[in-house]
Scaffold this active site. Structure first.
Site, short mmCIF file in Angstrom:
data_model
loop_
_atom_site.label_atom_id
_atom_site.label_comp_id
_atom_site.label_asym_id
_atom_site.label_seq_id
_atom_site.Cartn_x
_atom_site.Cartn_y
_atom_site.Cartn_z
N PRO A 1 0.64 -1.22 0.04
CA PRO A 1 0.07 -0.03 -0.07
C PRO A 1 0.77 1.31 -0.09
CG PRO A 1 -0.10 -1.20 2.18
CD PRO A 1 0.40 -2.08 1.02
N ASN A 2 0.23 2.14 -0.91
CA ASN A 2 0.72 3.75 -0.72
C ASN A 2 1.94 3.72 -1.72
OD1 ASN A 2 -1.16 4.82 0.79
ND2 ASN A 2 -0.12 3.92 2.58
N ARG B 1 5.07 10.69 -2.53
CA ARG B 1 4.76 10.63 -1.14
C ARG B 1 6.05 10.86 -0.28
NH1 ARG B 1 4.80 4.54 1.25
NH2 ARG B 1 3.99 5.26 3.36
N TYR C 1 11.29 8.45 1.03
CA TYR C 1 11.17 7.41 0.32
C TYR C 1 12.06 7.67 -1.16
CZ TYR C 1 7.95 5.46 3.33
OH TYR C 1 7.45 4.85 4.87
N ASN D 1 7.65 -5.81 -0.85
CA ASN D 1 7.63 -4.65 0.08
C ASN D 1 6.33 -4.45 0.80
OD1 ASN D 1 7.62 -2.38 1.44
ND2 ASN D 1 8.75 -1.07 -0.28
N ALA E 1 3.25 -0.73 4.81
CA ALA E 1 2.83 -0.68 6.50
C ALA E 1 2.44 -1.95 6.88
CB ALA E 1 1.60 0.27 6.58
N HIS F 1 4.23 -4.43 9.29
CA HIS F 1 4.45 -4.17 10.66
C HIS F 1 3.16 -4.86 11.65
CE1 HIS F 1 7.14 -1.50 9.59
NE2 HIS F 1 6.58 -0.53 9.03
N ASP G 1 1.28 -15.43 6.97
CA ASP G 1 0.72 -16.61 6.96
C ASP G 1 0.89 -17.10 5.42
OD1 ASP G 1 0.56 -16.92 9.66
OD2 ASP G 1 -1.54 -16.80 9.77
N GLU H 1 12.32 -9.82 1.42
CA GLU H 1 11.54 -8.51 2.07
C GLU H 1 12.29 -7.24 1.61
OE1 GLU H 1 11.11 -8.77 6.18
OE2 GLU H 1 10.06 -6.67 6.43
N HIS I 1 12.52 -2.79 1.88
CA HIS I 1 12.11 -1.61 2.50
C HIS I 1 13.15 -0.66 1.68
CE1 HIS I 1 9.21 -3.44 4.92
NE2 HIS I 1 10.53 -4.24 5.38
N LEU I 2 12.45 0.40 1.18
CA LEU I 2 13.03 1.63 0.63
C LEU I 2 14.05 2.40 2.08
CD1 LEU I 2 9.92 2.54 -0.91
CD2 LEU I 2 12.07 2.85 -2.32
N SER I 3 13.25 2.55 2.98
CA SER I 3 13.80 3.25 4.25
C SER I 3 14.26 2.21 5.12
CB SER I 3 12.83 4.01 5.01
OG SER I 3 11.59 3.12 5.42
N ARG J 1 13.72 4.31 12.12
CA ARG J 1 12.50 5.26 12.25
C ARG J 1 11.59 4.99 13.28
NH1 ARG J 1 9.35 4.56 6.70
NH2 ARG J 1 8.64 6.56 7.63
N ARG K 1 7.71 0.99 13.56
CA ARG K 1 8.23 0.37 12.28
C ARG K 1 9.30 -0.80 12.44
NH1 ARG K 1 5.64 3.57 8.24
NH2 ARG K 1 5.61 5.78 8.99
C1 DQA Z 1 8.40 0.83 3.79
C2 DQA Z 1 8.47 1.08 5.14
C3 DQA Z 1 7.22 1.09 5.99
O1 DQA Z 1 7.32 1.19 7.57
C4 DQA Z 1 6.12 2.02 5.51
O2 DQA Z 1 4.72 1.92 6.00
C5 DQA Z 1 6.22 1.93 3.89
C6 DQA Z 1 7.12 1.86 3.26
C7 DQA Z 1 9.66 1.29 3.10
O3 DQA Z 1 9.63 0.92 1.87
O4 DQA Z 1 10.31 1.99 3.45
O5 DQA Z 1 5.06 2.32 3.46
O6 DQA Z 1 8.12 -0.37 3.67
#
Ligand code: DQA
Length: 144
Positions: free
Chosen positions: A8-9, A16, A21, A73, A76, A79, A86, A97, A99-101, A106, A110
């Protein structure tokens, strides 16, 4: 086939919170991944979804499809989605897995990934390059 799942997002990357990011859009990232994959002769399927159920459906379909590895990725959902965890736990293929950040640098909420215990490895903190590192590693694993 390597399946890439953006949660998501992430459709709003570039717009964003660019300080967190980066400025690359999701389509920039996807183009870089497609370039690498085509050079290495790897088939790539990329999906983005804002919905937990849809992500689970895609993971479940990987059971019946010719999926060799997953790069995900979960955004959110990382978490708190036991349901995505599952679904991934059912698969016996490499799962990375991404993550950009650097989620550990953070907010405290997270710092926990409910996904990490069921994946092969995690790459976090390198912006769009986190995905590229993940794809390179997946290709290495599949060639071994
Ligand atoms: C994220 C880190 C998550 O905490 C956050 O909710 C995201 C992006 C990242 O790629 O850094 O939406 O997965």
């Amino acid at each position: 086939m390597v399946l890439v799942i953006h949660g998501p997002n992430l459709n709003l990357l570039g717009v964003r919170e660019p300080d967190v990011y980066g400025l690359k859009t999701l389509s920039d990232i996807n183009s870089s991944l497609r370039d690498i994959a085509s050079k290495k002769g790897v088939e790539l399927k990329i999906i983005q979804s804002n919905s937990e159920g849809e992500i689970i459906d895609v993971i479940q379909k990987a059971f019946h499809q010719d999926v060799d590895a997953i790069i995900i990725n979960p955004a959110a959902y990382t978490h708190y989605s036991i349901a995505i965890r599952d679904a991934l736990a059912m698969l016996d293929i490499p799962i990375i897995e991404v993550h950009l950040s650097n989620i550990y640098k953070r907010e405290e909420f997270r710092h926990k990934s409910v996904i990490s215990p069921v994946v092969t490895g995690q790459i976090a903190g390198f912006g769009a390059n986190s995905y590229i590192l993940a794809l390179e590693q997946v290709i290495r694993l599949l060639n071994n």
